[in-house]
Design a protein around this motif. Structure first.
Motif, PDB file in Angstrom:
ATOM      1  N   SER A 121      39.973  46.264  31.060  1.00  0.00           N
ATOM      2  CA  SER A 121      40.267  45.239  31.725  1.00  0.00           C
ATOM      3  C   SER A 121      39.474  44.374  31.901  1.00  0.00           C
ATOM      4  O   SER A 121      39.889  43.830  32.521  1.00  0.00           O
ATOM      5  CB  SER A 121      38.934  46.438  33.282  1.00  0.00           C
ATOM      6  N   LYS A 122      38.533  44.215  31.122  1.00  0.00           N
ATOM      7  CA  LYS A 122      38.250  43.161  30.681  1.00  0.00           C
ATOM      8  C   LYS A 122      38.454  42.107  29.788  1.00  0.00           C
ATOM      9  O   LYS A 122      38.921  40.144  30.278  1.00  0.00           O
ATOM     10  CB  LYS A 122      36.831  43.022  29.792  1.00  0.00           C
ATOM     11  N   LEU A 123      39.742  42.663  28.936  1.00  0.00           N
ATOM     12  CA  LEU A 123      40.919  41.900  28.367  1.00  0.00           C
ATOM     13  C   LEU A 123      41.725  41.119  29.710  1.00  0.00           C
ATOM     14  O   LEU A 123      42.203  40.344  29.101  1.00  0.00           O
ATOM     15  CB  LEU A 123      41.167  42.377  27.405  1.00  0.00           C
ATOM     16  N   LYS A 124      42.625  42.478  30.236  1.00  0.00           N
ATOM     17  CA  LYS A 124      42.522  41.986  30.873  1.00  0.00           C
ATOM     18  C   LYS A 124      42.877  40.338  31.776  1.00  0.00           C
ATOM     19  O   LYS A 124      43.000  39.450  32.166  1.00  0.00           O
ATOM     20  CB  LYS A 124      43.314  42.718  32.055  1.00  0.00           C
ATOM     21  N   LYS A 127      43.463  37.923  29.895  1.00  0.00           N
ATOM     22  CA  LYS A 127      44.009  37.321  29.757  1.00  0.00           C
ATOM     23  C   LYS A 127      44.389  36.267  31.006  1.00  0.00           C
ATOM     24  O   LYS A 127      45.578  35.403  31.299  1.00  0.00           O
ATOM     25  CB  LYS A 127      45.271  38.092  29.459  1.00  0.00           C
ATOM     26  N   GLU A 128      44.187  36.523  32.713  1.00  0.00           N
ATOM     27  CA  GLU A 128      44.580  36.172  33.246  1.00  0.00           C
ATOM     28  C   GLU A 128      44.505  35.070  33.681  1.00  0.00           C
ATOM     29  O   GLU A 128      44.368  34.382  34.144  1.00  0.00           O
ATOM     30  CB  GLU A 128      44.000  36.838  34.417  1.00  0.00           C
ATOM     31  N   ALA A 129      42.935  34.533  33.722  1.00  0.00           N
ATOM     32  CA  ALA A 129      41.709  34.028  33.340  1.00  0.00           C
ATOM     33  C   ALA A 129      42.418  32.736  32.733  1.00  0.00           C
ATOM     34  O   ALA A 129      42.363  31.989  32.894  1.00  0.00           O
ATOM     35  CB  ALA A 129      40.211  34.310  32.699  1.00  0.00           C
ATOM     36  N   PHE A 130      42.756  32.637  31.267  1.00  0.00           N
ATOM     37  CA  PHE A 130      43.209  31.692  30.902  1.00  0.00           C
ATOM     38  C   PHE A 130      44.838  31.703  30.365  1.00  0.00           C
ATOM     39  O   PHE A 130      45.194  30.867  29.587  1.00  0.00           O
ATOM     40  CB  PHE A 130      41.999  31.579  29.433  1.00  0.00           C
ATOM     41  N   GLY A 131      45.149  32.682  30.877  1.00  0.00           N
ATOM     42  CA  GLY A 131      46.859  32.512  30.656  1.00  0.00           C
ATOM     43  C   GLY A 131      46.991  32.473  28.789  1.00  0.00           C
ATOM     44  O   GLY A 131      48.149  32.257  28.540  1.00  0.00           O
TER      45      GLY A 131
END
Length: 143
Positions: A121-124, A127-131
């Motif tokens: 969940s934290k990796l996602k 990933k979403e925050a920085f693209g």
């Protein structure tokens, strides 16, 4: 003349070329510090915004105020601060990551996340925050 300790907490060296002086350069190697004069610090900030963008940091409050900066510059994130971020819940982590806008700081968080054993969940969230594609094997597990 007073010298201030200037820190480079990045995984890359930072060089400063003083255009107002003949052939003078300073290189602050990765993860080190170097004493600099007030004039040199003010020049580096005015010429390249190295402090306001978080590439270099100085811990002296008076010097920060002279540059018009606060002590809280999200892009001047240290490895210890990144570890503390990873202890937050996914929602709180997301809220903190949006404050990090400079590429070098985002890269530092991504690299630390790759080296850490984080929940999916934290990796996602990262990933979403920085693209960025975090870890291919994690992305495959999510699908």
């Amino acid at each position: 003349m007073t010298k201030y300790k200037v820190y480079n907490d990045n995984r890359f060296s930072v060089g400063i070329r003083f255009e107002n002086e003949v052939n003078r350069e300073i290189t602050i190697k990765k993860n080190t510090s170097l004493p600099m004069s007030q004039d040199d610090i003010l020049y580096a900030e005015s010429a390249g915004q190295l402090f306001s963008k978080g590439k270099l940091t100085v811990k002296d409050q008076e010097m920060l105020e002279m540059m018009g900066l606060s002590t809280d510059i999200p892009d001047a994130i240290t490895e210890e601060e990144i570890k503390n971020l990873f202890k937050l819940s996914a929602q709180k982590l997301k809220a903190e990551l949006v404050k990090i806008t400079e590429k070098h700081a985002q890269d530092k968080v991504v690299q630390a996340a790759k080296d850490a054993d984080l929940q999916t969940s934290k990796l996602k969230v990262i990933k979403e925050a920085f693209g960025v594609e975090m870890l291919e094997e994690v992305d495959e597990e999510i699908i």
